[in-house]
Design a protein around this motif. Sequence first.
Motif, PDB file in Angstrom:
ATOM      1  N   GLU A 321      80.376 -26.906 -38.677  1.00 13.45           N
ATOM      2  CA  GLU A 321      80.306 -27.775 -39.853  1.00 13.45           C
ATOM      3  C   GLU A 321      78.937 -28.463 -39.940  1.00 13.45           C
ATOM      4  OE1 GLU A 321      84.349 -29.629 -40.943  1.00 13.45           O
ATOM      5  OE2 GLU A 321      84.350 -29.617 -38.741  1.00 13.45           O
ATOM      6  N   GLY A 322      77.914 -27.765 -39.472  1.00  8.57           N
ATOM      7  CA  GLY A 322      76.552 -28.275 -39.561  1.00  8.57           C
ATOM      8  C   GLY A 322      76.203 -29.355 -38.564  1.00  8.57           C
ATOM      9  N   GLU A 324      75.796 -30.325 -34.470  1.00  4.66           N
ATOM     10  CA  GLU A 324      75.742 -29.802 -33.108  1.00  4.66           C
ATOM     11  C   GLU A 324      76.770 -30.498 -32.235  1.00  4.66           C
ATOM     12  OE1 GLU A 324      72.646 -29.063 -29.396  1.00  4.66           O
ATOM     13  OE2 GLU A 324      72.073 -30.386 -31.033  1.00  4.66           O
ATOM     14  N   GLY A 325      77.548 -29.720 -31.510  1.00  5.33           N
ATOM     15  CA  GLY A 325      78.497 -30.263 -30.547  1.00  5.33           C
ATOM     16  C   GLY A 325      79.789 -30.805 -31.122  1.00  5.33           C
ATOM     17  N   LYS A 326      79.952 -30.785 -32.444  1.00  3.47           N
ATOM     18  CA  LYS A 326      81.141 -31.396 -33.042  1.00  3.47           C
ATOM     19  C   LYS A 326      82.423 -30.758 -32.534  1.00  3.47           C
ATOM     20  CE  LYS A 326      83.222 -32.621 -37.493  1.00  3.47           C
ATOM     21  NZ  LYS A 326      83.089 -32.591 -38.971  1.00  3.47           N
ATOM     22  N   TYR A 327      82.396 -29.462 -32.322  1.00  2.00           N
ATOM     23  CA  TYR A 327      83.583 -28.743 -31.867  1.00  2.00           C
ATOM     24  C   TYR A 327      84.013 -29.188 -30.467  1.00  2.00           C
ATOM     25  CZ  TYR A 327      86.480 -24.640 -30.721  1.00  2.00           C
ATOM     26  OH  TYR A 327      87.509 -23.797 -30.365  1.00  2.00           O
ATOM     27  N   PHE A 328      83.060 -29.603 -29.623  1.00  2.84           N
ATOM     28  CA  PHE A 328      83.325 -29.837 -28.208  1.00  2.84           C
ATOM     29  C   PHE A 328      83.541 -31.307 -27.845  1.00  2.84           C
ATOM     30  CE2 PHE A 328      80.832 -25.929 -28.502  1.00  2.84           C
ATOM     31  CZ  PHE A 328      81.596 -25.055 -27.737  1.00  2.84           C
ATOM     32  N   CYS A 329      83.118 -32.239 -28.706  1.00  2.00           N
ATOM     33  CA  CYS A 329      83.067 -33.652 -28.339  1.00  2.00           C
ATOM     34  C   CYS A 329      84.302 -34.415 -28.839  1.00  2.00           C
ATOM     35  CB  CYS A 329      81.801 -34.291 -28.884  1.00  2.00           C
ATOM     36  SG  CYS A 329      80.289 -33.638 -28.129  1.00  2.00           S
ATOM     37  N   ALA A 400      94.374 -27.081 -27.222  1.00  2.00           N
ATOM     38  CA  ALA A 400      95.133 -26.566 -28.364  1.00  2.00           C
ATOM     39  C   ALA A 400      94.678 -27.238 -29.658  1.00  2.00           C
ATOM     40  CB  ALA A 400      96.624 -26.780 -28.135  1.00  2.00           C
ATOM     41  N   ALA A 401      94.427 -28.538 -29.593  1.00  2.00           N
ATOM     42  CA  ALA A 401      93.949 -29.251 -30.786  1.00  2.00           C
ATOM     43  C   ALA A 401      92.535 -28.804 -31.153  1.00  2.00           C
ATOM     44  CB  ALA A 401      93.981 -30.756 -30.528  1.00  2.00           C
ATOM     45  N   ARG A 402      91.710 -28.534 -30.150  1.00  2.00           N
ATOM     46  CA  ARG A 402      90.338 -28.095 -30.425  1.00  2.00           C
ATOM     47  C   ARG A 402      90.326 -26.757 -31.142  1.00  2.00           C
ATOM     48  NH1 ARG A 402      85.980 -27.422 -25.590  1.00  2.00           N
ATOM     49  NH2 ARG A 402      86.475 -25.200 -25.795  1.00  2.00           N
ATOM     50  N   TYR A 403      91.265 -25.902 -30.829  1.00  2.00           N
ATOM     51  CA  TYR A 403      91.336 -24.608 -31.508  1.00  2.00           C
ATOM     52  C   TYR A 403      91.674 -24.751 -32.996  1.00  2.00           C
ATOM     53  CZ  TYR A 403      90.703 -21.418 -27.560  1.00  2.00           C
ATOM     54  OH  TYR A 403      90.165 -20.677 -26.522  1.00  2.00           O
ATOM     55  N   GLN A 404      92.139 -25.910 -33.390  1.00  2.00           N
ATOM     56  CA  GLN A 404      92.406 -26.146 -34.811  1.00  2.00           C
ATOM     57  C   GLN A 404      91.148 -26.614 -35.559  1.00  2.00           C
ATOM     58  OE1 GLN A 404      95.450 -25.197 -35.912  1.00  2.00           O
ATOM     59  NE2 GLN A 404      95.655 -24.621 -33.744  1.00  2.00           N
ATOM     60  N   ARG A 405      90.099 -26.934 -34.828  1.00  2.00           N
ATOM     61  CA  ARG A 405      88.840 -27.345 -35.458  1.00  2.00           C
ATOM     62  C   ARG A 405      88.092 -26.128 -35.988  1.00  2.00           C
ATOM     63  NH1 ARG A 405      86.409 -31.600 -30.887  1.00  2.00           N
ATOM     64  NH2 ARG A 405      87.884 -33.312 -31.318  1.00  2.00           N
ATOM     65  N   VAL A 406      87.111 -26.391 -36.843  1.00  2.00           N
ATOM     66  CA  VAL A 406      86.247 -25.311 -37.321  1.00  2.00           C
ATOM     67  C   VAL A 406      85.368 -24.868 -36.161  1.00  2.00           C
ATOM     68  CG1 VAL A 406      84.427 -24.663 -38.940  1.00  2.00           C
ATOM     69  CG2 VAL A 406      86.263 -26.227 -39.663  1.00  2.00           C
ATOM     70  N   PRO A 407      85.466 -23.611 -35.724  1.00  2.00           N
ATOM     71  CA  PRO A 407      84.728 -23.200 -34.532  1.00  2.00           C
ATOM     72  C   PRO A 407      83.268 -22.902 -34.845  1.00  2.00           C
ATOM     73  CG  PRO A 407      85.944 -21.342 -35.404  1.00  2.00           C
ATOM     74  CD  PRO A 407      86.307 -22.527 -36.268  1.00  2.00           C
ATOM     75  N   PRO A 408      82.416 -22.917 -33.830  1.00  2.00           N
ATOM     76  CA  PRO A 408      81.036 -22.459 -34.023  1.00  2.00           C
ATOM     77  C   PRO A 408      81.021 -20.969 -34.369  1.00  2.00           C
ATOM     78  CG  PRO A 408      81.292 -23.627 -31.929  1.00  2.00           C
ATOM     79  CD  PRO A 408      82.658 -23.360 -32.452  1.00  2.00           C
ATOM     80  N   LEU A 409      79.962 -20.547 -35.024  1.00  2.00           N
ATOM     81  CA  LEU A 409      79.788 -19.135 -35.336  1.00  2.00           C
ATOM     82  C   LEU A 409      79.770 -18.317 -34.052  1.00  2.00           C
ATOM     83  CD1 LEU A 409      78.978 -16.908 -37.486  1.00  2.00           C
ATOM     84  CD2 LEU A 409      76.618 -17.371 -36.801  1.00  2.00           C
TER      85      LEU A 409
END
Length: 417
Positions: A321-322, A324-329, A400-409
Motif C-alpha cells: 500500500e505504498g 515500507e514495512g506496513k505489512y510486517f509492523c 493469520a491476521a497479517r495474511y489478511q493485510r495487503v501483501p507486498p508484491l
Amino acid sequence: MNRLAQSKSPYLRQHAENPVDWYPWGDEALERARREDRPILLSVGYSACHWCHVMAHESFEDAETAALMNAHFINIKVDREERPDIDEIYQKVVLLMGQGGGWPLTVFLTPDHRPFYGGTYFPPVPSYGRPSFRQLLLALVDLWKTRRADVEGQAEQLLEGIRELSAGGQDGEGALVGPEPLAAAAHELVARIDPEWGGFGRQPKFPNATCLEVLMLQNRFDGTGSDELLLTLEKMWRGGIYDHLRGGFARYAVDRVWLVPHFEKMLYDNALLLGLYADASLRWPEREFLRRVVRETVTYLEADMRGPAGTFYAATDADSEGVEGKYFCWTPAQLEEVLGSRDDAAFFAAVYGVDPRGNFEHGMSILHLAQPLAQIADALGMTAAALEARLAPLRAKLLAARYQRVPPLRDDKILTA
C-alpha cells in the motif's frame, strides 16, 4: 507503455509506464546505439530492491529527466536476476571506480557497450555527496560531445581492468591449496566482526552468509570464531531483520543492531542463511534457537515462496500500500484488536518490543527480541518452555491476521540457480 510491457520479468514490467524510452538488453537496443553513435544508459535492478524503487520514482517517472535520457542516450533496463551475467560484468566497473557496487546499478557505455562511467543510486537533487541524476546526465552528454577521446580512453582503461579481474586466479595462482589460506581468511573475518552486535561493519549491515560460512568451515577444524559466530547468529535472529511471525530474513538492516530492515525478502538470501543456520545447529545442538530458525525458515519458504510446481519464487517487496514495512509492523492497538485480550497484547508487546511510540515510521513497531527468551522467562518467573507455550498461539493469531493485510508484491519468476 514502452517496450518493457512485453517482458517476462516482473521487474522490467514495473517500468513499462515510465516516460523513459526503455529497451530490454538485446540486439535492437545495441544496434540502434551503434547506428546512431549514441551512448548507452544501462540501469540494472531487481523487483524487491528498495533504492531501485526510490530512483525509479524520483527520476525514471519524472518527465523532465526522462526527456534528457531519451534525447541523448539509448536506455536499457536489466533485471539482475534474469541476467546475472550482465550485472556481474558491470558491477566490476563501479568496483574499479572505487565505489561499493550494488543496486540500482547505473552504468554509461559507449555504443559498442564498453563502460566509461558508473555508479549506483543517484538522487534527484545533489545529496549524499553525489550530484543529482540530471546534473550527471548533462555532464556526461557534454563529455561525450566535446571530449570523446577522453571517454574512449576511460572506457579502454575500465575494460582492461575488467579483463584483469576476470582473469584473476585462472592460472592457478591464489588457489585455496591446503588449510593455510582458509585459516588466514577466518582469522581476518573474526577480527572484523562487530564485538557487540555481531556481523560485519557498522551500518547498513548485511548478514553476509558467505563470509560466515567461511568462518564456519574453519571453526569445524579448530574452533576459530565460535563466540563471534554465535553472537552474530543470535543477534540476527533476535533482531527485526528476522520475521518473528513467519520465519525468514529480510535482505539487510539499515542500522548496526539489526533492528530496522529493508523489508524485502530474497529467496537466495534465505537459501544461504538456511544452510548456515542448519550447519550451526549441528555444530551447537544445545542452542535451540538455531534449530528454530531452520524450522521456521523452511516453513516460510514453503508457505510464501513455493509455487504449485514445487519451484520457488524470487523475492517479495518491502512496501505494501505504498508504505515500507506496513505489512510486517504493529501497534499496541492492533495487537489488542487481533488478540482480543489486553493482557495478552501487553504480554506480547513486552516480549517483542511493541511500544506506543513505535520503533519505526508512522508509530509502527518492528517485532524483535530485545533480550534472550531465557532472560525474559526468568524476569517473568516462568520457564522458557512455559514462555514459548504462551507466545506460540499469540504469534499464530497475529500471523493469520497479517495474511489478511495487503501483501507486498511478490516477484514470481522462478530462479533455477
